[in-house]
Design a protein around this motif. Structure first.
Motif, PDB file in Angstrom:
ATOM      1  N   LYS A   1     -52.399 -48.884 -19.145  1.00  0.00           N
ATOM      2  CA  LYS A   1     -53.107 -47.667 -19.523  1.00  0.00           C
ATOM      3  C   LYS A   1     -52.439 -46.529 -18.747  1.00  0.00           C
ATOM      4  N   TYR A   2     -51.588 -45.769 -19.435  1.00  0.00           N
ATOM      5  CA  TYR A   2     -50.848 -44.731 -18.718  1.00  0.00           C
ATOM      6  C   TYR A   2     -50.430 -43.619 -19.662  1.00  0.00           C
ATOM      7  N   LEU A   3     -50.035 -42.505 -19.073  1.00  0.00           N
ATOM      8  CA  LEU A   3     -49.505 -41.380 -19.838  1.00  0.00           C
ATOM      9  C   LEU A   3     -48.474 -40.662 -18.981  1.00  0.00           C
ATOM     10  N   VAL A   4     -47.537 -40.015 -19.648  1.00  0.00           N
ATOM     11  CA  VAL A   4     -46.487 -39.242 -18.981  1.00  0.00           C
ATOM     12  C   VAL A   4     -46.380 -37.892 -19.682  1.00  0.00           C
TER      13      VAL A   4
ATOM     14  N   GLY B   1     -53.782 -46.159 -14.439  1.00  0.00           N
ATOM     15  CA  GLY B   1     -54.990 -46.665 -13.820  1.00  0.00           C
ATOM     16  C   GLY B   1     -55.717 -47.625 -14.726  1.00  0.00           C
ATOM     17  N   SER B   2     -56.929 -47.953 -14.355  1.00  0.00           N
ATOM     18  CA  SER B   2     -57.686 -48.960 -15.104  1.00  0.00           C
ATOM     19  C   SER B   2     -58.400 -48.386 -16.321  1.00  0.00           C
ATOM     20  N   GLN B   3     -58.435 -47.049 -16.455  1.00  0.00           N
ATOM     21  CA  GLN B   3     -59.160 -46.427 -17.557  1.00  0.00           C
ATOM     22  C   GLN B   3     -58.490 -46.663 -18.907  1.00  0.00           C
ATOM     23  N   ASN B   4     -59.199 -47.316 -19.811  1.00  0.00           N
ATOM     24  CA  ASN B   4     -58.774 -47.363 -21.199  1.00  0.00           C
ATOM     25  C   ASN B   4     -59.049 -46.010 -21.850  1.00  0.00           C
ATOM     26  N   PHE B   5     -58.444 -45.782 -23.017  1.00  0.00           N
ATOM     27  CA  PHE B   5     -58.697 -44.557 -23.785  1.00  0.00           C
ATOM     28  C   PHE B   5     -60.031 -44.738 -24.493  1.00  0.00           C
ATOM     29  N   ASP B   6     -61.103 -44.704 -23.689  1.00  0.00           N
ATOM     30  CA  ASP B   6     -62.427 -45.126 -24.130  1.00  0.00           C
ATOM     31  C   ASP B   6     -63.473 -44.271 -23.425  1.00  0.00           C
ATOM     32  N   TRP B   7     -64.383 -43.695 -24.165  1.00  0.00           N
ATOM     33  CA  TRP B   7     -65.416 -42.840 -23.567  1.00  0.00           C
ATOM     34  C   TRP B   7     -66.201 -43.555 -22.485  1.00  0.00           C
ATOM     35  N   ARG B   8     -66.402 -44.859 -22.623  1.00  0.00           N
ATOM     36  CA  ARG B   8     -67.160 -45.612 -21.628  1.00  0.00           C
ATOM     37  C   ARG B   8     -66.449 -45.667 -20.286  1.00  0.00           C
ATOM     38  N   ALA B   9     -65.096 -45.676 -20.324  1.00  0.00           N
ATOM     39  CA  ALA B   9     -64.300 -45.757 -19.098  1.00  0.00           C
ATOM     40  C   ALA B   9     -64.383 -44.489 -18.268  1.00  0.00           C
ATOM     41  N   PHE B  10     -64.886 -43.405 -18.853  1.00  0.00           N
ATOM     42  CA  PHE B  10     -64.983 -42.129 -18.154  1.00  0.00           C
ATOM     43  C   PHE B  10     -66.428 -41.777 -17.791  1.00  0.00           C
ATOM     44  N   GLU B  11     -67.330 -42.744 -18.009  1.00  0.00           N
ATOM     45  CA  GLU B  11     -68.740 -42.444 -17.809  1.00  0.00           C
ATOM     46  C   GLU B  11     -69.560 -43.639 -17.337  1.00  0.00           C
ATOM     47  N   HIS B  12     -69.287 -44.821 -17.848  1.00  0.00           N
ATOM     48  CA  HIS B  12     -70.161 -45.960 -17.605  1.00  0.00           C
ATOM     49  C   HIS B  12     -69.457 -47.163 -16.976  1.00  0.00           C
ATOM     50  N   ILE B  13     -68.241 -46.978 -16.472  1.00  0.00           N
ATOM     51  CA  ILE B  13     -67.484 -48.089 -15.895  1.00  0.00           C
ATOM     52  C   ILE B  13     -66.843 -47.630 -14.589  1.00  0.00           C
TER      53      ILE B  13
ATOM     54  N   VAL C   1     -69.826 -51.951 -15.822  1.00  0.00           N
ATOM     55  CA  VAL C   1     -69.088 -53.018 -15.153  1.00  0.00           C
ATOM     56  C   VAL C   1     -68.045 -52.393 -14.237  1.00  0.00           C
ATOM     57  N   ILE C   2     -67.594 -53.123 -13.221  1.00  0.00           N
ATOM     58  CA  ILE C   2     -66.470 -52.648 -12.414  1.00  0.00           C
ATOM     59  C   ILE C   2     -65.180 -53.125 -13.086  1.00  0.00           C
ATOM     60  N   HIS C   3     -64.263 -52.209 -13.281  1.00  0.00           N
ATOM     61  CA  HIS C   3     -63.031 -52.493 -14.024  1.00  0.00           C
ATOM     62  C   HIS C   3     -61.799 -52.118 -13.222  1.00  0.00           C
ATOM     63  N   SER C   4     -61.969 -51.552 -12.020  1.00  0.00           N
ATOM     64  CA  SER C   4     -60.841 -51.166 -11.167  1.00  0.00           C
ATOM     65  C   SER C   4     -60.002 -52.373 -10.815  1.00  0.00           C
ATOM     66  N   LYS C   5     -58.684 -52.128 -10.682  1.00  0.00           N
ATOM     67  CA  LYS C   5     -57.760 -53.182 -10.257  1.00  0.00           C
ATOM     68  C   LYS C   5     -57.001 -52.641  -9.049  1.00  0.00           C
ATOM     69  N   LEU C   6     -57.440 -53.011  -7.851  1.00  0.00           N
ATOM     70  CA  LEU C   6     -56.852 -52.441  -6.642  1.00  0.00           C
ATOM     71  C   LEU C   6     -56.800 -53.462  -5.511  1.00  0.00           C
ATOM     72  N   MET C   7     -55.910 -53.185  -4.564  1.00  0.00           N
ATOM     73  CA  MET C   7     -55.753 -54.030  -3.387  1.00  0.00           C
ATOM     74  C   MET C   7     -55.305 -53.171  -2.216  1.00  0.00           C
ATOM     75  N   VAL C   8     -55.791 -53.503  -1.016  1.00  0.00           N
ATOM     76  CA  VAL C   8     -55.319 -52.891   0.224  1.00  0.00           C
ATOM     77  C   VAL C   8     -54.914 -54.019   1.165  1.00  0.00           C
ATOM     78  N   VAL C   9     -53.679 -53.950   1.662  1.00  0.00           N
ATOM     79  CA  VAL C   9     -53.145 -54.984   2.546  1.00  0.00           C
ATOM     80  C   VAL C   9     -53.022 -54.428   3.962  1.00  0.00           C
ATOM     81  N   ASP C  10     -53.728 -55.051   4.900  1.00  0.00           N
ATOM     82  CA  ASP C  10     -53.646 -54.706   6.329  1.00  0.00           C
ATOM     83  C   ASP C  10     -53.929 -53.232   6.593  1.00  0.00           C
TER      84      ASP C  10
END
Length: 412
Positions: A139-142, A151-163, A339-348
């Motif tokens: 899910k990206y744009l340039v 990021g994790s946001q789909n081109f979806d109204w729910r991804a900008f309000e309810h997720i 729902v939580i839809h984020s895809k993230l990680m923090v190392v150390d």
């Protein structure tokens, strides 16, 4: 009157939360707060603002790749589509690439609206014809080849309000150019496949490690792009699957992860789930050498057989697994939301990973996904705060390793 007005303006400016835009590094952390939850992040901008700003700044071209497209009248997301339409109306070329298998969940009215935007060309790519059983999951744009968002946001109204969603605005010319090259390759692949022609594997620059990979591409080693699948990623962009395993292998203290889904399983024919051990092996190896692993997943991850692998992971020393269930919306059931839809990680506490892929087979090995890696302690600290906010919230509960969880109702 000027002095009081000046003081008032200064007071309002100081009262505003400082945006965590990390402008010096060309990366801004962006977050969607699900409405009607306590997960506030006033220092992070909303993606509706950021996407609209990017579209308004476009002069020549906007490229967008998404799994599917869906909006509805009255949603916050309508602002984004309006700004995209305004860009097309003033002559900006727009290329929009969707996944063929996403047609069934796209909203036909939204797709029709997109097609009516001046100077916009929309195509569907059946990515599985390029990479067996893969999909466009990125899910990206340039914009103008120099500014980007992933990021994790789909081109979806729910991804900008309810997720719960997390992404990054990128003002790094090298990373944006790499993302543009990936889009151009996939766009050209769609054209070739549509005309019954074969698609040649892209030219690749092999590098021994992430630092040399980014250096060879002219990028900074502290901020770099990774992508999947490796066989169909052009240039010196590092393989996301291999890089994730490498970063987990370097962890010495703590790994904090938030995902929609985690499972050492892939997707096979007739709804089978073949075993996929690559990421799971790396996570278990980290825990075995004393690294604290804090894995947070959505309640959608409680379906069988994935839940059993999560339960087996949670019994290991140094591993904590929490399942997050967001409350339903006041307006009633919203299919495929809350729902939580984020895809993230923090190392150390020093390295941040933000992207578009779930941690399961079929995503990092066969599907188109993009991730951004930042070796930046300040950015990683803010991302870790974001992780902890949900981890410590009333919505997160430790996994019960013996419970038989009910099948999650993803569609309401």
């Amino acid at each position: 009157m000027r002095a009081p007005l000046l003081l008032l303006s200064l007071g309002l400016l100081l009262a505003r939360p400082a945006l965590a835009d990390f402008a010096a590094r060309g990366v801004e952390l962006v977050h969607t707060v699900p409405v009607e939850t306590a997960l506030a992040t006033p220092d992070l901008r909303d993606p509706t603002v950021v996407w609209s700003e990017l579209f308004d700044a476009a002069n020549k071209e906007i490229v967008i790749a998404q799994f599917y497209a869906a909006s509805q009248r009255g949603a916050r997301f309508e602002r984004v589509i309006e700004r995209l339409a305004a860009a097309g109306a003033r002559g900006v070329r727009i290329r929009f690439l969707l996944e063929e298998r996403g047609k069934s969940i796209s909203d036909p009215a939204t797709v029709a609206r997109l097609r009516r935007i001046p100077n916009l060309e929309l195509r569907y790519l059946e990515y599985g014809k390029l990479s067996a059983d893969g999909i466009i999951h990125a899910k990206y744009l340039v914009v103008d080849g120099k500014a980007a968002y992933l990021g994790s946001q789909n081109f979806d109204w729910r991804a900008f309000e309810h997720i719960h969603e997390t992404g990054v605005r990128i003002d790094d010319a090298t990373v944006a150019a790499q993302m543009q090259a990936i889009f151009d390759y996939d766009w050209r692949a769609q054209d070739l496949l549509a005309h019954g022609q074969s698609v040649a594997a892209p030219a690749r620059t092999v590098a021994s490690d992430a630092a040399s990979a980014t250096a060879s591409a002219g990028a900074r080693p502290d901020v770099y792009l990774v992508a999947s699948p490796a066989a169909f990623t052009p240039g010196a962009v590092r393989d996301a699957e291999a890089e994730l395993v490498r970063l987990l292998g370097q962890a010495r203290e703590e790994v904090a992860v938030q995902l929609l889904d985690y499972a050492p399983l892939s997707y096979g024919p007739n709804h089978t789930r073949p075993y996929y051990a690559v990421i799971d092996d790396a996570v278990r190896a980290a825990a075995a050498r004393g690294v604290k692993v804090k894995l947070m997943v959505s309640n959608w991850n409680t379906e069988e057989p994935a839940i059993h692998y999560l339960q087996s992971l949670a019994v290991l020393p140094n591993v904590e697994v929490r399942i997050v269930t967001l409350p339903p919306a006041a307006q009633g059931v919203i299919p495929f939301a809350r729902v939580i839809h984020s895809k993230l990680m923090v190392v150390d506490g020093r390295t941040a990973w933000i992207g578009t892929s779930n941690w399961a087979g079929g995503y990092l090995d066969r599907s188109r996904n993009l991730e951004l890696v930042l070796n930046d302690a300040r950015f990683a600290a803010r991302l870790l705060q974001l992780h902890r906010q949900t981890w410590d919230s009333p919505y997160a509960a430790p996994i019960d390793v013996v419970r038989r969880y009910p099948k999650p109702l993803k569609g309401g």
